[in-house]
Scaffold this motif. Structure first.
Motif, PDB file in Angstrom:
ATOM      1  N   ALA A 145       8.737 -25.140  15.763  1.00 36.68           N
ATOM      2  CA  ALA A 145       9.747 -24.503  16.620  1.00 36.68           C
ATOM      3  C   ALA A 145      11.036 -24.288  15.842  1.00 36.68           C
ATOM      4  O   ALA A 145      11.459 -25.142  15.061  1.00 36.68           O
ATOM      5  CB  ALA A 145      10.007 -25.366  17.849  1.00 36.68           C
ATOM      6  N   GLN A 146      11.649 -23.140  16.055  1.00 39.53           N
ATOM      7  CA  GLN A 146      12.873 -22.782  15.339  1.00 39.53           C
ATOM      8  C   GLN A 146      14.094 -22.964  16.239  1.00 39.53           C
ATOM      9  O   GLN A 146      14.057 -22.616  17.419  1.00 39.53           O
ATOM     10  CB  GLN A 146      12.806 -21.329  14.866  1.00 39.53           C
ATOM     11  N   PHE A 195      15.088 -25.544  22.749  1.00 38.06           N
ATOM     12  CA  PHE A 195      14.548 -25.799  21.402  1.00 38.06           C
ATOM     13  C   PHE A 195      14.120 -27.256  21.250  1.00 38.06           C
ATOM     14  O   PHE A 195      13.030 -27.548  20.736  1.00 38.06           O
ATOM     15  CB  PHE A 195      15.587 -25.450  20.344  1.00 38.06           C
ATOM     16  N   PRO A 234       6.049 -28.598  16.030  1.00 35.55           N
ATOM     17  CA  PRO A 234       6.874 -28.896  14.853  1.00 35.55           C
ATOM     18  C   PRO A 234       7.429 -27.647  14.177  1.00 35.55           C
ATOM     19  O   PRO A 234       8.408 -27.731  13.431  1.00 35.55           O
ATOM     20  CB  PRO A 234       5.904 -29.636  13.924  1.00 35.55           C
ATOM     21  N   GLN A 275      10.369 -28.490  20.470  1.00 34.59           N
ATOM     22  CA  GLN A 275      10.154 -29.214  19.227  1.00 34.59           C
ATOM     23  C   GLN A 275       9.290 -30.457  19.430  1.00 34.59           C
ATOM     24  O   GLN A 275       8.631 -30.924  18.496  1.00 34.59           O
ATOM     25  CB  GLN A 275      11.513 -29.599  18.638  1.00 34.59           C
TER      26      GLN A 275
END
Length: 206
Positions: free
Chosen positions: A85-86, A75, A83, A79
């Motif tokens: 991305a979870q 993650f 921006p 990221q």
């Protein structure tokens, strides 16, 4: 009705668990049920302190299972370019026995500053694992049964936990966010826990 909130974090939770263990002591001689909360508070403080010690600046990485560590690192990498991305849907901490093994390693602190691991002997490690696996889990998931628990070793357990937390406090990383006053208060509470005389229940409580 006005909504009411409190705010805490992982380091405050450890300090609060130690305070709660101390608060329970005056009730132990007369209320057998108070032993449960004293022991759970000690367990909570130990587990939380291990998490604080191990967690890196890329929180929560450091105190996670191997698979979950990979998910979080993936993650963080995504990221950097995405921006939206979870993060992983869940955080899976190591269980207490694995946390204890991890803190015993050199450079185990989140900033890798400790040349030697936290000192926990093999006998202490086995004892703490047993407390976690048998006593803590039974208290948390209480089955419909009668249960006699020997509590004569709890003062020694408290002293071992106080010593481990004091060493983490001296290493510095785990409780860096508490501030000077918070760390001083935690040190005083750990000293009190070490020196404490624990009242034992009378035979009628067994």
């Amino acid at each position: 009705m006005v909504n009411a909130w409190i705010r805490t974090d992982e380091t405050e939770d450890v300090a609060g668990s130690i305070r709660h263990a101390l608060r329970m002591v005056p009730f132990l001689a007369d209320d057998p049920q108070a032993w449960k909360w004293a022991m759970l508070a000690l367990h909570s403080a130990l587990q939380g302190a291990c998490v604080c010690h191990l967690t890196t600046t890329a929180a929560p990485v450091g105190a996670l299972t191997k698979q979950n560590t990979g998910e979080w690192l993936d993650f963080f990498e995504r990221q950097r370019t995405d921006p939206a991305a979870q993060p992983p849907s869940k955080t899976h901490l190591l269980n207490l026995p694995d946390l204890l093994k991890a803190v015993c390693k050199a450079h185990s602190a989140g900033d890798r500053s400790n040349a030697a691991g936290v000192a926990i002997s093999g006998a202490e490690l086995a004892w703490l694992k047993r407390i976690h696996g048998e006593v803590r889990n039974q208290f948390i998931h209480f089955e419909p049964m009668g249960w006699s628990i020997e509590v004569s070793g709890v003062p020694d357990l408290a002293r071992v936990i106080a010593r481990i937390l004091t060493e983490m406090l001296e290493i510095g990383w785990a409780f860096r966010h508490l501030g000077d006053q918070g760390r001083a208060a935690l040190r005083r509470d750990l000293e009190e826990l070490t020196a404490l005389e624990w009242p034992m229940p009378g035979p009628e409580a067994a």
